[in-house]
Motif scaffolding. Sequence first.
Motif, PDB file in Angstrom:
ATOM      1  N   GLY A  18       0.843  -1.259  -0.019  1.00  9.48           N
ATOM      2  CA  GLY A  18       0.038  -0.092   0.078  1.00  9.48           C
ATOM      3  C   GLY A  18       0.901   1.333   0.068  1.00  9.48           C
ATOM      4  N   LEU A  20       0.370   3.836   2.301  1.00  5.23           N
ATOM      5  CA  LEU A  20      -0.071   4.846   3.261  1.00  5.23           C
ATOM      6  C   LEU A  20       1.546   5.397   3.775  1.00  5.23           C
ATOM      7  CD1 LEU A  20      -1.320   5.871   5.511  1.00  5.23           C
ATOM      8  CD2 LEU A  20      -1.409   3.831   6.926  1.00  5.23           C
ATOM      9  N   HIS A  41      -6.897   8.559   4.813  1.00  6.34           N
ATOM     10  CA  HIS A  41      -6.425   7.161   4.642  1.00  6.34           C
ATOM     11  C   HIS A  41      -7.786   6.324   4.904  1.00  6.34           C
ATOM     12  CE1 HIS A  41      -5.961   6.227   8.917  1.00  6.34           C
ATOM     13  NE2 HIS A  41      -5.385   7.635   9.001  1.00  6.34           N
ATOM     14  N   TRP A  42      -8.062   5.294   4.121  1.00  5.04           N
ATOM     15  CA  TRP A  42      -9.313   4.749   4.496  1.00  5.04           C
ATOM     16  C   TRP A  42      -9.226   3.074   4.719  1.00  5.04           C
ATOM     17  CZ3 TRP A  42      -7.428   6.500  -0.050  1.00  5.04           C
ATOM     18  CH2 TRP A  42      -7.077   5.649  -1.042  1.00  5.04           C
ATOM     19  N   ASP A  43      -8.071   2.835   4.928  1.00  6.98           N
ATOM     20  CA  ASP A  43      -7.674   1.452   5.690  1.00  6.98           C
ATOM     21  C   ASP A  43      -6.278   1.285   6.135  1.00  6.98           C
ATOM     22  OD1 ASP A  43      -6.017   0.520   3.362  1.00  6.98           O
ATOM     23  OD2 ASP A  43      -7.568  -0.482   2.675  1.00  6.98           O
ATOM     24  N   SER A  44      -5.688   0.036   6.573  1.00  6.17           N
ATOM     25  CA  SER A  44      -4.461   0.212   7.076  1.00  6.17           C
ATOM     26  C   SER A  44      -3.321   0.747   6.293  1.00  6.17           C
ATOM     27  CB  SER A  44      -4.021  -0.921   7.726  1.00  6.17           C
ATOM     28  OG  SER A  44      -4.112  -2.062   6.979  1.00  6.17           O
ATOM     29  N   ARG A  45      -3.476   0.429   4.817  1.00  6.04           N
ATOM     30  CA  ARG A  45      -2.583   0.821   3.759  1.00  6.04           C
ATOM     31  C   ARG A  45      -2.592   1.626   2.834  1.00  6.04           C
ATOM     32  NH1 ARG A  45      -1.576  -4.128   0.885  1.00  6.04           N
ATOM     33  NH2 ARG A  45      -3.667  -4.384   0.376  1.00  6.04           N
ATOM     34  N   ARG A  46      -3.946   2.118   2.778  1.00 10.04           N
ATOM     35  CA  ARG A  46      -4.450   3.122   1.397  1.00 10.04           C
ATOM     36  C   ARG A  46      -4.438   4.454   2.084  1.00 10.04           C
ATOM     37  NH1 ARG A  46      -5.821   0.252  -2.957  1.00 10.04           N
ATOM     38  NH2 ARG A  46      -4.993   2.254  -3.913  1.00 10.04           N
TER      39      ARG A  46
END
Length: 79
Positions: A18, A20, A41-46
């Motif tokens: 991702g 991030l 950010h919308w999840d742990s990697r993006r």
Amino acid sequence: MKELLKHLIQSAPTLENGELRAGQVLADFFDQNGIEVSLDHWDSRRANVIASIGSNDANAPTLLFGAHLDAALILTLQN
């Protein structure tokens, strides 16, 4: 600029990892240089980085620049 690029490469922004970490590197760079920035950010990697060098003139021209933070690895095939 070389340090920024070094940190971006070290953040390993691949499809699997991702972007991030790369987004955080850019957000830190903008913040340290007095540029208004937010990290969406919308999840742990993006993530998306939104930076703005504002103007008090509502009629001032606007420029929107977009780019990918992730990178694809290139594998070399050997015979």
